[in-house]
Write a protein that holds these residues in place. Structure first.
Motif, PDB file in Angstrom:
ATOM      1  N   ASP A 222       0.343   7.445  -1.061  1.00  0.00           N
ATOM      2  CA  ASP A 222      -0.746   8.113  -1.769  1.00  0.00           C
ATOM      3  C   ASP A 222      -2.073   7.390  -1.564  1.00  0.00           C
ATOM      4  O   ASP A 222      -3.123   8.021  -1.420  1.00  0.00           O
ATOM      5  CB  ASP A 222      -0.434   8.201  -3.264  1.00  0.00           C
ATOM      6  N   GLU A 223      -2.028   6.058  -1.554  1.00  0.00           N
ATOM      7  CA  GLU A 223      -3.259   5.288  -1.350  1.00  0.00           C
ATOM      8  C   GLU A 223      -3.815   5.496   0.054  1.00  0.00           C
ATOM      9  O   GLU A 223      -5.034   5.603   0.239  1.00  0.00           O
ATOM     10  CB  GLU A 223      -2.994   3.806  -1.625  1.00  0.00           C
TER      11      GLU A 223
ATOM     12  N   ASP B  69      -5.283   9.038   0.053  1.00  0.00           N
ATOM     13  CA  ASP B  69      -6.532   9.056  -0.722  1.00  0.00           C
ATOM     14  C   ASP B  69      -7.675   8.461   0.088  1.00  0.00           C
ATOM     15  O   ASP B  69      -8.793   8.991   0.105  1.00  0.00           O
ATOM     16  CB  ASP B  69      -6.378   8.247  -2.019  1.00  0.00           C
ATOM     17  N   THR B  70      -7.391   7.355   0.761  1.00  0.00           N
ATOM     18  CA  THR B  70      -8.421   6.679   1.547  1.00  0.00           C
ATOM     19  C   THR B  70      -8.885   7.562   2.695  1.00  0.00           C
ATOM     20  O   THR B  70     -10.078   7.653   2.995  1.00  0.00           O
ATOM     21  CB  THR B  70      -7.892   5.340   2.088  1.00  0.00           C
TER      22      THR B  70
ATOM     23  N   ILE C   3       0.872  -1.174   0.000  1.00  0.00           N
ATOM     24  CA  ILE C   3       0.000   0.000   0.000  1.00  0.00           C
ATOM     25  C   ILE C   3       0.906   1.219   0.000  1.00  0.00           C
ATOM     26  O   ILE C   3       1.805   1.329   0.828  1.00  0.00           O
ATOM     27  CB  ILE C   3      -0.907   0.027   1.244  1.00  0.00           C
ATOM     28  N   SER C   4       0.663   2.136  -0.910  1.00  0.00           N
ATOM     29  CA  SER C   4       1.515   3.324  -1.000  1.00  0.00           C
ATOM     30  C   SER C   4       0.996   4.433  -0.092  1.00  0.00           C
ATOM     31  O   SER C   4      -0.158   4.412   0.364  1.00  0.00           O
ATOM     32  CB  SER C   4       1.538   3.838  -2.442  1.00  0.00           C
TER      33      SER C   4
END
Length: 245
Positions: free
Chosen positions: A100-101, A104-105, A97-98
């Protein structure tokens, strides 16, 4: 070519499905091993192994004695949060999982949270939110905890327990990747100003305004986090308590 899964895994999956679908509810007692084995057309050993798997997953538990047996676990939300945060942390640490992810979440979860909080908050919620903002201490090395407290109080005010269950672990994983010192006064002052704006809109029951203010707040946070790279302060590598082969 598909791998043929062992019978005990298939039995475990079927019992898990009964629990998830509500056919078996917390507190229900499973039939004895022999009856379960007959129902699935497998051996007692296979049933025991399936139960072992589900017990390890905290879906079943066993009680000894005359009134004992195997029962469906009553799920504790705090335990689920811990499991979710641990799992997300492992995925984040392995780059599955990055950053950014994760960010975003958080945006997807917290913007609607602010809207719901403005629409559903009670006077008691407002008192807690005001206390969270007023308690943010300048120059303290625990400023993040007060920052997080404001966000968790908003989750409480949203009235959605599932949002709380899912969002709090995301907070924890992001926190584990960033250590922001209290000396970043400009950053902390901006964050606290954002909190005051969001609080004012929640007090005014302005759902759309609160959602927009939260979005701008998170855009500010995300840009700051991304500018830091993997962490604001390098974390020391811990000494392993045992050798790893």
């Amino acid at each position: 070519m598909h791998r043929i899964r062992p019978a005990y895994e298939q039995v475990a999956d079927q019992i898990r499905e009964l629990i998830v679908e509500g056919e078996l509810v917390p507190g229900d007692r499973l039939p004895n091993e022999g009856d379960v084995a007959s129902a699935f057309g497998v051996s007692r050993g296979t049933v025991r192994e399936a139960i072992r798997i589900l017990t390890a997953a905290n879906l079943l538990y066993s009680v000894r004695g005359a009134h004992g047996g195997t029962f469906v676990t009553r799920t504790d939300p705090s335990v689920l949060r811990e499991h979710l945060e641990t799992g997300l942390g492992i995925l984040s640490g392995s780059d599955a999982i990055s950053l950014d992810e994760l960010l975003d979440t958080r945006m997807l979860l917290e913007v609607p949270t602010a809207r719901l909080a403005a629409e559903r908050r009670t006077e008691e919620h407002l008192v807690s939110l005001r206390e969270a903002v007023a308690a943010e201490p300048p120059g303290s090395n625990v400023r993040y905890q007060y920052h997080r407290r404001f966000h968790t109080e908003l989750l409480e005010a949203s009235g959605n327990r599932l949002l709380q269950l899912v969002t709090v672990p995301v907070f924890g994983v992001i926190r584990s990747r960033f250590v922001i010192p209290p000396s970043r006064r400009k950053f902390w002052n901006e964050i606290e100003s954002d909190h005051e704006e969001i609080l004012a809109l929640v007090e005014a029951a302005d759902g759309e305004g609160a959602a927009d203010a939260m979005r701008r707040h998170l855009v500010r946070l995300n840009a700051f986090y991304q500018s830091l790279g993997t962490s604001a302060l390098p974390q020391p590598r811990r000494t392993r308590p045992f050798p790893v082969r």
